[in-house]
Enzyme design. Structure first.
Site, PDB file in Angstrom:
ATOM      1  CB  ALA A 148      -0.932  -0.045   1.197  1.00 57.22           C
TER       2      ALA A 148
ATOM      3  CG  MET B 179       2.431   4.006   5.170  1.00 52.71           C
ATOM      4  SD  MET B 179       3.194   5.629   5.218  1.00 52.71           S
ATOM      5  CE  MET B 179       4.409   5.420   6.515  1.00 52.71           C
TER       6      MET B 179
ATOM      7  CG  ASN C 147       0.272  -6.567  -1.337  1.00 46.14           C
ATOM      8  OD1 ASN C 147       0.456  -5.892  -0.325  1.00 46.14           O
ATOM      9  ND2 ASN C 147      -0.912  -6.682  -1.920  1.00 46.14           N
TER      10      ASN C 147
ATOM     11  CE  LYS D 101      -7.528  -3.257   8.800  1.00 45.17           C
ATOM     12  NZ  LYS D 101      -8.690  -2.836   8.715  1.00 45.17           N
TER      13      LYS D 101
ATOM     14  CB  SER E  70       6.061   9.372  12.164  1.00 45.38           C
ATOM     15  OG  SER E  70       5.223  10.493  12.036  1.00 45.38           O
TER      16      SER E  70
ATOM     17  N   GLY F   9       3.929   9.961   7.122  1.00 48.29           N
ATOM     18  CA  GLY F   9       2.981   9.684   6.037  1.00 48.29           C
ATOM     19  C   GLY F   9       3.693   9.263   4.775  1.00 48.29           C
TER      20      GLY F   9
ATOM     21  CE  LYS G 199       4.171   6.807  13.828  1.00 49.17           C
ATOM     22  NZ  LYS G 199       2.772   6.632  13.670  1.00 49.17           N
TER      23      LYS G 199
ATOM     24  CG  HIS H  54       5.008  11.055  16.720  1.00 45.30           C
ATOM     25  ND1 HIS H  54       3.947  10.776  15.870  1.00 45.30           N
ATOM     26  CD2 HIS H  54       5.721  12.029  16.114  1.00 45.30           C
ATOM     27  CE1 HIS H  54       4.029  11.539  14.806  1.00 45.30           C
ATOM     28  NE2 HIS H  54       5.108  12.311  14.925  1.00 45.30           N
ATOM     29  CG  ASN H  55       0.695   8.580  16.016  1.00 46.36           C
ATOM     30  OD1 ASN H  55       1.842   8.847  15.696  1.00 46.36           O
ATOM     31  ND2 ASN H  55      -0.068   7.804  15.286  1.00 46.36           N
TER      32      ASN H  55
ATOM     33  CD  GLU I 287      -0.004  13.205  14.001  1.00 44.70           C
ATOM     34  OE1 GLU I 287       1.082  12.585  13.936  1.00 44.70           O
ATOM     35  OE2 GLU I 287      -1.024  12.845  13.375  1.00 44.70           O
TER      36      GLU I 287
ATOM     37  NE  ARG J 254      -9.598   8.020  48.095  1.00 48.57           N
ATOM     38  CZ  ARG J 254      -8.579   7.256  48.440  1.00 48.57           C
ATOM     39  NH1 ARG J 254      -7.570   7.783  49.097  1.00 48.57           N
ATOM     40  NH2 ARG J 254      -8.556   5.982  48.139  1.00 48.57           N
TER      41      ARG J 254
ATOM     42  CG  HIS K  19     -10.649   4.964  51.178  1.00 49.13           C
ATOM     43  ND1 HIS K  19     -10.570   3.618  50.904  1.00 49.13           N
ATOM     44  CD2 HIS K  19     -11.841   5.373  50.694  1.00 49.13           C
ATOM     45  CE1 HIS K  19     -11.661   3.231  50.262  1.00 49.13           C
ATOM     46  NE2 HIS K  19     -12.459   4.285  50.128  1.00 49.13           N
TER      47      HIS K  19
END
Ligand code: NBP
Length: 485
Positions: free
Chosen positions: A13, A15, A34, A77, A130, A132, A185, A188-189, A192, A448, A454
């Site tokens: 695909a 990437m 593939n 995927k 990363s 894209g 990663k 990172h997202n 983002e 509490r 508690h």
């Protein structure tokens, strides 16, 4: 068949194809495969025509073309397809061979796969990729983790194809064992998501609060991109604000429905922050802001029923735009500080030896959050590798001091005018909470202890000693067991 290929890549695909061409440009011989094999022929007769790329129509054929130890990268995927491919590959491999998963896999899956493959003598890398489509083709940011012995096998390939910092360093380095690469990663997202939400809030304040046109906002972003906010996301926002449909001349941005989608990595970051007890509030708000945006029908209905103030931001427009810029910068500092707090806690929990300066360097170029700002983070961690919190580094502390009045003005004006700025607001609340020597948690512990026995610690006793009060005289003196979080 000759065993001449350096690496195989499965998954043709967007990437996968781009990474193959990038590797090919850097002198590596790649075998392409593939699941749907017609895509192999299509790729070889179009994009890869005239290159050194070799096509394979079965796993067996692919494996036979590889130099030993074999290196096979999956760009499929995330989820079940990765496990299915691993199982399909194993009968054709021998101990010492390496499987690389370059998809957006969830880090617990990567931890599981690393343990499974290592237990059988194979090597495994889970790497974040990363940037894209364009990043994959001309230089992505890559965050590999997994079996340490696997790194020397792919270091040259990965660092050759990765983006480079302005100083020429590759935006790819070894992150740590098992799921460390995919965790970084994922974070990172998440960051983002935060950066994008902050920019959207700045846009909303300018558009709704100041009534600025797209052209005026474009001009503001042109300026912003020249200074401390210089980054890919500011750059594309600048260009989006100026874009006109060539057929109609209309501004495309104004025609886009205000409902945001998401694929889950922001949610994973937030869930992990809750699991680890880290207040990564800005990413959380950014995820929820997307959820709220998706409730379009509800919002349309509510907009006709629920009241709010009439928007009126008076005063010097230019000065308020500068307030917004500084609010964005200060909030961004908080978001990155929270992201690195999360990484530090994850490192403790999962026993990863993370190098924070090196992580900032991997994000400096090639990826979606690439920015000048990340160079400053790298410098802060290089100056003090044991830095307790990014907010405490001189450079960022100085910026926060300088931006603070503007930040507070922007948030107050947004609140007074009923313009939602959840990320700006949560960043400021975190900043004020983090710098508070005393928070109201004494009352919380009293509550509490009152209803659940508690227990609490006392300010006049050593830490770790717990007390219980029989608040009503009816509850007795027996306390519940202590627990954290
Ligand atoms: P996709 O995520 O759309 O995956 C397409 C590939 O997966 C094709 O090769 C397809 O084979 C294969 N595949 C699917 Br779908 N289901 C499969 C199954 N059950 N068994 C075996 N193979 C299966 O491609 P992509 O957008 O290039 O992304 C690849 C990976 O990189 C993903 O994990 C993605 O999250 C990650 N990523 C993507 C980006 C981006 O910008 N797109 C950025 C960073 C990371 P087929 O041709 O036979 O259907």
């Amino acid at each position: 068949m000759e065993q001449t290929a350096d690496i195989a890549l499965i998954g043709l695909a967007v990437m996968g194809q781009n990474l193959i061409m990038n590797m090919n440009d850097h002198g590596f011989t790649v075998v392409a495969y593939n699941r749907t094999t017609s895509k192999v022929d299509e790729f070889l007769s179009t994009t890869a025509k005239g290159s050194k790329v070799i096509g394979a129509h079965s796993i067996e054929e692919m494996v036979k073309l590889l130099k030993r130890p074999r290196k096979i990268m999956l760009m499929v995927k995330a989820g079940k397809p990765v496990d299915e491919f691993i199982e399909a590959l194993l009968p054709h491999l021998e101990p010492g061979d390496l499987i690389i998963d370059g998809g957006n896999s969830h880090f617990p899956d990567t931890i599981r796969r690393a343990k499974y493959l290592e237990s059988q003598g194979f090597l495994f890398i889970g790497t974040g990729v990363s940037g894209g489509e364009e990043g994959a083709r001309f230089g992505p940011s890559m965050m590999p983790g997994g079996t340490p012995a696997a790194w020397p096998l792919v270091k040259d390939i990965f660092q050759s194809i990765a983006a480079k910092t302005p100083e020429g360093e590759p935006c790819c380095d070894w992150v740590g064992t098992d799921g460390a690469g995919h965790y970084v990663k994922m974070t990172h997202n998440g960051i983002e998501y935060g950066d994008m939400q902050l920019i959207c809030e700045a846009y909303q304040l300018m558009k709704e609060g100041l009534g600025m046109s797209n052209e005026e906002m474009h001009d503001a972003f042109v300026e912003w991109n020249k200074g401390e906010l210089d980054s890919y996301l500011i750059e594309i926002t600048r260009d989006i604000l100026a874009y006109k449909d060539p057929a109609t001349g209309e501004q495309t941005l104004d025609k886009i429905l205000d409902t945001a989608g998401q694929k889950g990595t922001g949610k994973w970051t937030s869930v992990s922050s809750l699991d680890l007890g880290m207040p990564v509030t800005l990413i959380g708000e950014a995820v929820y802001a997307r959820c709220l945006s998706a409730m379009k029908d509800d919002r349309v209905r509510a907009s006709k029923i629920l009241s709010g103030p009439k928007i009126k931001i008076a005063g010097d427009k230019k000065a308020f735009v500068e307030d917004i810029r500084q609010a964005l910068l200060a909030s961004k500092i908080v978001s990155y500080a929270q992201g690195f707090m999360l990484l530090a806690e994850a490192a403790k929990e999962y026993k990863w030896d993370l190098n924070y300066g090196s992580i900032a360097m991997m994000w400096r170029e090639g990826c979606i959050i690439r920015s000048v700002f990340l160079g400053k983070i790298k410098a802060a961690y290089e100056a003090d590798p044991k830095l307790a919190n990014l907010l405490l580094a001189d450079y960022f502390n100085g910026l926060l001091k300088r931006c603070q009045d503007s930040w507070r003005r922007a948030v107050s004006q947004a609140v007074l005018n009923g313009i939602p700025v959840p990320a700006f607001t949560t960043a400021l609340a975190f900043y004020d909470g983090y710098r508070s020597e005393r928070l109201p948690a004494n009352l919380l512990q009293a509550q509490r202890d009152y209803f659940g026995a508690h227990t609490y610690e006392r300010i006049d006793q050593p830490r770790g000693k717990f007390f219980h009060t029989n608040w009503t005289g009816k509850g007795g003196n027996i306390s519940a067991g202590q627990y954290t979080v």
